[in-house]
Motif scaffolding. Structure first.
Motif, PDB file in Angstrom:
ATOM      1  N   VAL A 217     -54.345 -67.102   4.111  1.00  0.00           N
ATOM      2  CA  VAL A 217     -54.760 -66.379   5.314  1.00  0.00           C
ATOM      3  C   VAL A 217     -53.507 -65.779   5.933  1.00  0.00           C
ATOM      4  N   THR A 218     -53.402 -64.460   5.914  1.00  0.00           N
ATOM      5  CA  THR A 218     -52.227 -63.817   6.471  1.00  0.00           C
ATOM      6  C   THR A 218     -52.297 -63.831   7.996  1.00  0.00           C
ATOM      7  N   VAL A 219     -51.173 -63.525   8.607  1.00  0.00           N
ATOM      8  CA  VAL A 219     -51.142 -63.411  10.067  1.00  0.00           C
ATOM      9  C   VAL A 219     -52.119 -62.336  10.521  1.00  0.00           C
ATOM     10  N   THR A 220     -52.176 -61.233   9.776  1.00  0.00           N
ATOM     11  CA  THR A 220     -53.121 -60.162  10.109  1.00  0.00           C
ATOM     12  C   THR A 220     -54.565 -60.644   9.995  1.00  0.00           C
ATOM     13  N   ASP A 221     -54.852 -61.418   8.945  1.00  0.00           N
ATOM     14  CA  ASP A 221     -56.205 -61.977   8.779  1.00  0.00           C
ATOM     15  C   ASP A 221     -56.583 -62.845   9.972  1.00  0.00           C
TER      16      ASP A 221
END
Length: 372
Positions: free
Chosen positions: A63-67
């Motif tokens: 899970v990316t920061v953007t996600d």
């Protein structure tokens, strides 16, 4: 100030099979996550670093920061979640709570897949359509308005559908895991003393409230009221709560369990006729006045047996659910980036839906008059 919602509408739609008249207990229970028992073979995963740009990972899913930011935007649209961006300390805690809640929701998704739990697209769509109708009315114009609102807060209808589906899956999981729990008449007699206070009629207070945007404005209003200013007049001129402005801030008779905790504490510790506050919550700064008191009435066993059975049964189901969650999450391959690692990564959030940071108000979304 806003009355504390007893049930998030969409979460409620997912829980038809376990719904009781004690809906507040259901939200506080069905969506409770038990402890993450990070022991044995799962610990070493938590020591590994996640990839650059990631907030967390569960197994081989990142899970990316953007996600994660994207998920919070969807929660903002559905539940009125407002990240405390102006308070760096609270924002840090919110970010870590959000990461933990998303990680736990992913573990639930895995268990649902293993058990063959799924919700048909048509049922998810029907639930969302009912929600739009309830909030915005019928017709294509209502859907257009809904999509526009989502766009204004940076999310989409597809992302909202995913959130709705997740809540419905959690309800189905709860139902399957706890379907064999039972309560006998002897159990009711034995457990009644523990529930007597909740089953009685609570004390109520006739409250009035003013909501403003800043502490400075709230302090001035509180001083004016304590100096003799008329509460209703000040409320009509100052409150940002559209729902109560016309009637001078009057909320009517309210029990403490209908209020957010900090506000309830201030309101019910203040003698009748006196002003209390300012009290801050996510809707602003609140100044209230406590009015007439209606004393509570203790519960009578013979009169509350049906409600008692619901409570006892539900609490027992919650115990089974918690044990199942504990087993499910033991050794879950969860690890966090340093800036997203929760203070207590092995303890799941309570009182919130999977995917919501702990403390998220259970309301979707705030009704008109959302200033308080």
């Amino acid at each position: 100030m806003r009355l504390k919602s007893t049930l998030a509408w969409i979460a409620g739609a997912a829980l038809d099979r376990v719904r009781t008249t004690w809906t507040g207990r259901i939200v506080a229970g069905v969506l409770v996550l038990a402890l993450v028992a990070g022991i044995g073979g799962g610990v070493w995963w938590k020591m590994q670093q996640v990839p650059d740009g990631a907030a967390l990972a569960v197994g081989d899913r990142v899970v990316t920061v953007t996600d994660l930011d994207d998920r919070v935007q969807t929660l903002r649209a559905l539940y009125g979640v407002q990240p405390p961006v102006e308070d760096p300390v609270r924002m840090d805690g919110f970010r870590r709570d959000a990461a933990k809640a998303v990680a736990l929701s992913m573990v639930l998704e895995d268990r649902a897949a293993e058990m063959g739990v799924g919700i048909a697209d048509a049922k998810v769509r029907q639930t969302l359509d009912e929600y739009i109708t309830q909030q915005l009315g019928n017709g294509p114009g209502a859907r257009d308005d809904f999509v526009q609102v989502l766009g204004n807060v940076g999310t989409t209808e597809d992302k909202v559908m995913t959130e709705v589906r997740q809540q419905m899956v959690v309800g189905e999981l709860f139902d399957r895991v706890t379907k064999d729990v039972a309560v006998t008449d002897d159990d009711l007699r034995a457990d009644f003393p523990k529930y007597a206070e909740r089953l009685g009629t609570p004390e109520k207070r006739d409250l009035s409230n003013i909501v403003v945007a800043s502490k400075e404005a709230a302090d001035k209003i509180a001083a004016d009221l304590r100096g003799g200013a008329d509460f209703a007049t000040v409320a009509r001129a100052s409150t940002i709560d559209n729902a109560t402005r016309a009637n001078g801030g009057a909320l009517g008779p309210i029990s403490a369990d209908q209020l957010q905790p900090d506000y309830a504490k201030a309101a019910f510790e203040t003698p009748a006729g006196q002003v209390f506050g300012p009290v801050q919550n996510q809707f602003g700064w609140n100044v209230g006045r406590s009015g007439a008191v209606t004393p509570g009435v203790p519960a009578n066993f013979d009169q509350v047996q049906d409600r008692l059975r619901e409570l006892v049964l539900f609490d027992r189901r919650i115990t089974v659910w918690g044990q199942w969650m504990n087993d499910s999450l033991r050794g879950g391959d969860v690890r966090y980036a340093d800036d997203y690692r929760p203070a207590d990564p092995d303890t799941a959030p309570t009182g919130a839906s999977p995917g919501l940071p702990s403390g998220t108000p259970q309301t979707v979304p705030p009704a008109p008059g959302g200033g308080g």
